[in-house]
Design an enzyme around this catalytic site. Structure first.
Site, mmCIF file in Angstrom:
data_model
loop_
_atom_site.group_PDB
_atom_site.id
_atom_site.type_symbol
_atom_site.label_atom_id
_atom_site.label_comp_id
_atom_site.label_asym_id
_atom_site.label_seq_id
_atom_site.Cartn_x
_atom_site.Cartn_y
_atom_site.Cartn_z
ATOM 1 N N LYS A 22 0.854 -1.207 0.000
ATOM 2 C CA LYS A 22 0.000 0.000 0.000
ATOM 3 C C LYS A 22 0.883 1.248 0.000
ATOM 4 O O LYS A 22 0.678 2.178 -0.793
ATOM 5 C CB LYS A 22 -0.884 0.006 1.239
ATOM 6 C CG LYS A 22 -1.495 1.367 1.581
ATOM 7 C CD LYS A 22 -2.344 1.354 2.815
ATOM 8 C CE LYS A 22 -1.641 1.522 4.091
ATOM 9 N NZ LYS A 22 -1.277 2.896 4.475
ATOM 10 N N ASN A 23 1.925 1.265 0.846
ATOM 11 C CA ASN A 23 2.708 2.490 1.020
ATOM 12 C C ASN A 23 3.731 2.728 -0.079
ATOM 13 O O ASN A 23 4.365 3.787 -0.111
ATOM 14 C CB ASN A 23 3.367 2.504 2.399
ATOM 15 C CG ASN A 23 2.322 2.675 3.497
ATOM 16 O OD1 ASN A 23 1.165 3.009 3.220
ATOM 17 N ND2 ASN A 23 2.714 2.432 4.733
ATOM 18 N N CYS A 116 -5.270 12.708 12.775
ATOM 19 C CA CYS A 116 -5.622 11.317 12.480
ATOM 20 C C CYS A 116 -5.532 10.564 13.803
ATOM 21 O O CYS A 116 -4.965 11.051 14.759
ATOM 22 C CB CYS A 116 -4.707 10.805 11.394
ATOM 23 S SG CYS A 116 -3.654 9.465 11.831
ATOM 24 N N ARG A 121 0.283 14.375 13.012
ATOM 25 C CA ARG A 121 0.755 14.111 11.636
ATOM 26 C C ARG A 121 0.837 15.402 10.812
ATOM 27 O O ARG A 121 0.175 15.555 9.798
ATOM 28 C CB ARG A 121 -0.115 13.070 10.964
ATOM 29 C CG ARG A 121 -0.362 11.906 11.857
ATOM 30 C CD ARG A 121 0.095 10.555 11.537
ATOM 31 N NE ARG A 121 0.577 10.182 10.288
ATOM 32 C CZ ARG A 121 0.044 9.214 9.547
ATOM 33 N NH1 ARG A 121 -1.070 8.668 9.935
ATOM 34 N NH2 ARG A 121 0.594 8.845 8.430
ATOM 35 N N ASP A 307 4.853 0.618 12.103
ATOM 36 C CA ASP A 307 3.648 -0.040 11.566
ATOM 37 C C ASP A 307 3.533 -1.499 11.996
ATOM 38 O O ASP A 307 2.530 -2.142 11.706
ATOM 39 C CB ASP A 307 3.635 0.041 10.036
ATOM 40 C CG ASP A 307 3.443 1.461 9.565
ATOM 41 O OD1 ASP A 307 3.623 1.710 8.360
ATOM 42 O OD2 ASP A 307 3.150 2.334 10.403
ATOM 43 N N ARG A 399 -8.526 -0.435 4.950
ATOM 44 C CA ARG A 399 -7.709 0.614 4.316
ATOM 45 C C ARG A 399 -6.355 0.057 3.873
ATOM 46 O O ARG A 399 -5.715 0.592 2.977
ATOM 47 C CB ARG A 399 -7.469 1.765 5.296
ATOM 48 C CG ARG A 399 -8.705 2.531 5.650
ATOM 49 C CD ARG A 399 -8.364 3.758 6.422
ATOM 50 N NE ARG A 399 -7.333 4.543 5.726
ATOM 51 C CZ ARG A 399 -6.888 5.708 6.167
ATOM 52 N NH1 ARG A 399 -7.336 6.198 7.300
ATOM 53 N NH2 ARG A 399 -5.967 6.375 5.497
HETATM 54 C C1 EPZ Z 1 4.269 6.999 6.439
HETATM 55 O O1 EPZ Z 1 3.448 8.006 6.981
HETATM 56 C C2 EPZ Z 1 3.383 5.768 6.328
HETATM 57 N N1 EPZ Z 1 2.257 6.067 5.440
HETATM 58 C C3 EPZ Z 1 2.856 5.377 7.710
HETATM 59 O O2 EPZ Z 1 2.113 4.166 7.550
HETATM 60 C C4 EPZ Z 1 4.051 5.114 8.627
HETATM 61 O O3 EPZ Z 1 3.582 4.822 9.922
HETATM 62 C C5 EPZ Z 1 4.966 6.349 8.657
HETATM 63 O O4 EPZ Z 1 5.362 6.702 7.326
HETATM 64 C C6 EPZ Z 1 6.227 6.106 9.469
HETATM 65 O O5 EPZ Z 1 6.922 5.002 8.938
HETATM 66 C C7 EPZ Z 1 2.470 6.048 4.104
HETATM 67 O O6 EPZ Z 1 3.563 5.807 3.621
HETATM 68 C C8 EPZ Z 1 1.273 6.349 3.237
HETATM 69 P P1 EPZ Z 1 6.157 10.455 8.438
HETATM 70 P P2 EPZ Z 1 3.963 9.538 6.965
HETATM 71 O O7 EPZ Z 1 5.995 11.719 7.671
HETATM 72 O O8 EPZ Z 1 4.846 9.771 5.802
HETATM 73 C C9 EPZ Z 1 6.565 13.734 11.784
HETATM 74 C C10 EPZ Z 1 0.325 2.691 7.827
HETATM 75 O O9 EPZ Z 1 -0.047 2.115 8.863
HETATM 76 N N2 EPZ Z 1 6.362 14.712 10.704
HETATM 77 O O10 EPZ Z 1 7.306 9.564 8.109
HETATM 78 O O11 EPZ Z 1 2.776 10.412 7.144
HETATM 79 C C11 EPZ Z 1 5.333 12.900 12.054
HETATM 80 O O12 EPZ Z 1 4.476 13.567 12.947
HETATM 81 C C12 EPZ Z 1 0.723 4.149 7.898
HETATM 82 O O13 EPZ Z 1 0.436 2.140 6.706
HETATM 83 C C13 EPZ Z 1 6.437 16.073 11.006
HETATM 84 O O14 EPZ Z 1 6.650 16.467 12.155
HETATM 85 O O15 EPZ Z 1 4.840 9.588 8.284
HETATM 86 C C14 EPZ Z 1 5.924 11.639 12.651
HETATM 87 O O16 EPZ Z 1 6.193 11.870 14.025
HETATM 88 C C15 EPZ Z 1 0.414 4.775 9.246
HETATM 89 N N3 EPZ Z 1 6.241 16.966 10.004
HETATM 90 C C16 EPZ Z 1 7.255 11.486 11.924
HETATM 91 O O17 EPZ Z 1 7.548 12.774 11.372
HETATM 92 C C17 EPZ Z 1 6.009 16.572 8.708
HETATM 93 O O18 EPZ Z 1 5.869 17.456 7.821
HETATM 94 C C18 EPZ Z 1 7.230 10.480 10.800
HETATM 95 O O19 EPZ Z 1 6.131 10.801 9.980
HETATM 96 C C19 EPZ Z 1 5.945 15.195 8.431
HETATM 97 C C20 EPZ Z 1 6.136 14.280 9.433
#
Ligand code: EPZ
Length: 420
Positions: A22-23, A116, A121, A307, A399
């Site tokens: 998915k990701n 979320c 996020r 995850d 999802r």
């Molecule tokens: C991706 O989400 C995945 N989703 C998530 O999978 C996964 O949990 C996550 O990466 C971490 O591995 C997809 O790829 C579609 P991040 P993403 O930006 O990109 C902070 C699932 O279960 N952050 O890597 O949204 C954020 O708050 C889902 O399949 C900021 O502060 O996660 C978090 O603490 C859930 N500012 C950390 O970084 C930003 O602009 C990592 O978030 C962006 C992120």
């Protein structure tokens, strides 16, 4: 609404076919916005999030033809640049269209995704990087309004935090930008690697693929010719089914899986007493009847993935001893704990650290799914609980898991999808 009825079983046996990731699918579908040709994508999972993103693309004027797990996406007639709240609110990863639309059209409006279940996020790092590339970003009435009338310019970007979709967004923005963009502190997840590999084969030269420093040579607005590609296997789906085998003391074989993407997960399962037979595209789990406790800290790839945290929490309830699980990425990713406690799990939460005392007998009852991976943790617990468990609100599960109940039924689980 649907719910899952699961009866605890003695054990499972057989083979499970792993679907496409998915990701990986989500950024790669967004990437079609950069193409001048029709793009064929193979091995897409049948999950709601993919349908949501494809619906968003068709709302923007793209056309998609489906053929089972394969699609062809044509964005040549894409004529809208506004991703509206009604879709974005259902899937935060819609933010992945921001970089591609902005770099292709010079303007884009995307609804802020909103919070979320698992945490705030934010997308501040995405926006800061685009501003660095010359975009003007305005937040108004819940929408990000981004403009770059002269196109985006390559520059040196350092991410304050490692962000998976942030890295994907900026890689895609940089693909059509003028000049060279370097991204330092880039995400190294296999899903980001596949996006870079495909762009690299489509005329966007990218150096450092798979490392924390990416160098992207933009095409200065020239659209890309993207050959057909196949989505990599879903490492989180695979990890979830390995936990299903481990928690039920069952020998299971996963097919169409890449063990190289599961290093940290396999290592933790081995620490708990399991062993494996691995080939280039299969993993056979040899379980242990006496699971050992484990200590887990979730971090960015290649460390242990957040995850898989919920699934290991369920597994740890069946280990003999005390396990400790620390969630370092998201501020609210323990909502499965209270549901597991209702099934009899002995878990105490202290901030971002969950302590699990096992081995505890779990009892079937009614439980509620709260987010995607929490749902799969409840399924794992239900497989070993005594009696019947009904898991409600499984729209969360749909999802990200392709036909979970069918795949588990084929290896002997007593599982049914029913209507409330
Ligand atoms: C991706 O989400 C995945 N989703 C998530 O999978 C996964 O949990 C996550 O990466 C971490 O591995 C997809 O790829 C579609 P991040 P993403 O930006 O990109 C902070 C699932 O279960 N952050 O890597 O949204 C954020 O708050 C889902 O399949 C900021 O502060 O996660 C978090 O603490 C859930 N500012 C950390 O970084 C930003 O602009 C990592 O978030 C962006 C992120």
């Amino acid at each position: 609404m649907d719910y899952l009825k699961i009866n605890g079983i003695k054990s499972l046996s057989g083979e499970i076919q792993i679907s496409g990731a998915k990701n990986a699918s989500l950024p790669l579908i967004a990437m079609t916005i950069l193409a001048k040709n029709k793009v064929s994508i193979k091995n897409l999972p049948h999950v709601v999030d993919i349908n949501t993103l494809l619906k968003l693309l068709s709302n923007l004027g793209a056309s998609c033809e489906f053929n089972d797990h394969n699609i062809t996406v044509d964005t040549s007639s894409l004529n809208q640049t506004k991703a509206t709240y009604d879709i974005v609110k259902t899937m935060r990863a819609s933010i992945l269209v921001l970089g591609p639309i902005l770099t292709r059209f010079g303007h884009c409006e995307v609804s802020l995704p909103g919070g979320c279940a698992i945490g705030q996020r934010p997308i501040d790092l995405h926006l800061k990087a685009l501003e660095h590339m010359g975009a003007k970003i305005n937040i108004e009435a819940g929408y990000v309004q981004a403009t770059a009338p002269d196109g985006l310019k390559g520059c040196n970007i350092i991410f304050d935090k490692i962000t998976v979709t942030g890295t994907a967004n900026i890689v895609m923005a940089a693909a059509l930008a003028k000049g060279i963009t370097t991204i330092t502190n880039a995400a190294r997840e296999p899903e980001v690697v596949q996006l870079c590999e495909i762009l690299n084969k489509s005329g966007v030269s990218i150096e450092g693929i798979g490392t924390a420093v990416l160098t992207i040579h933009g095409t200065s607005g020239k659209l890309l010719d993207i050959d057909e590609f196949t989505i990599i296997p879903d490492r989180i789906e695979a990890g979830t089914y390995l936990c299903a085998g481990a928690i039920t003391n069952s020998e299971l074989t996963l097919k169409n899986v890449n063990a190289k993407h599961l290093g940290a997960v396999l290592a933790k399962l081995e620490e708990m007493g399991n062993s494996f037979t691995i080939t280039p595209d299969t993993i056979t789990l040899h379980p242990t009847a006496e699971l050992k406790p484990v200590r887990i800290i979730t971090q960015e790839y290649p460390a242990f993935p957040t995850d898989m945290q919920a699934q290991f929490l369920a597994l740890a309830t069946q280990a003999n001893g005390t396990s400790v699980v620390e969630e370092r990425l998201f501020e609210n990713r323990f909502m499965h704990v209270s549901e597991l406690q209702r099934m009899g799990a002995n878990i105490t939460l202290n901030g971002h650290v969950a302590t699990v005392n096992g081995k505890t007998k779990l009892s079937g009852t009614d439980v509620m799914a709260t987010d995607l991976r929490a749902s799969s943790a409840l399924v794992l617990a239900a497989l070993v609980a005594e009696g019947e468990t009904n898991i409600h609100r499984i729209y969360h599960l749909d999802r990200g898991y392709d036909n979970l109940e069918k795949k588990l039924e084929l290896v002997g689980a007593k599982i049914q999808r029913l209507k409330e």
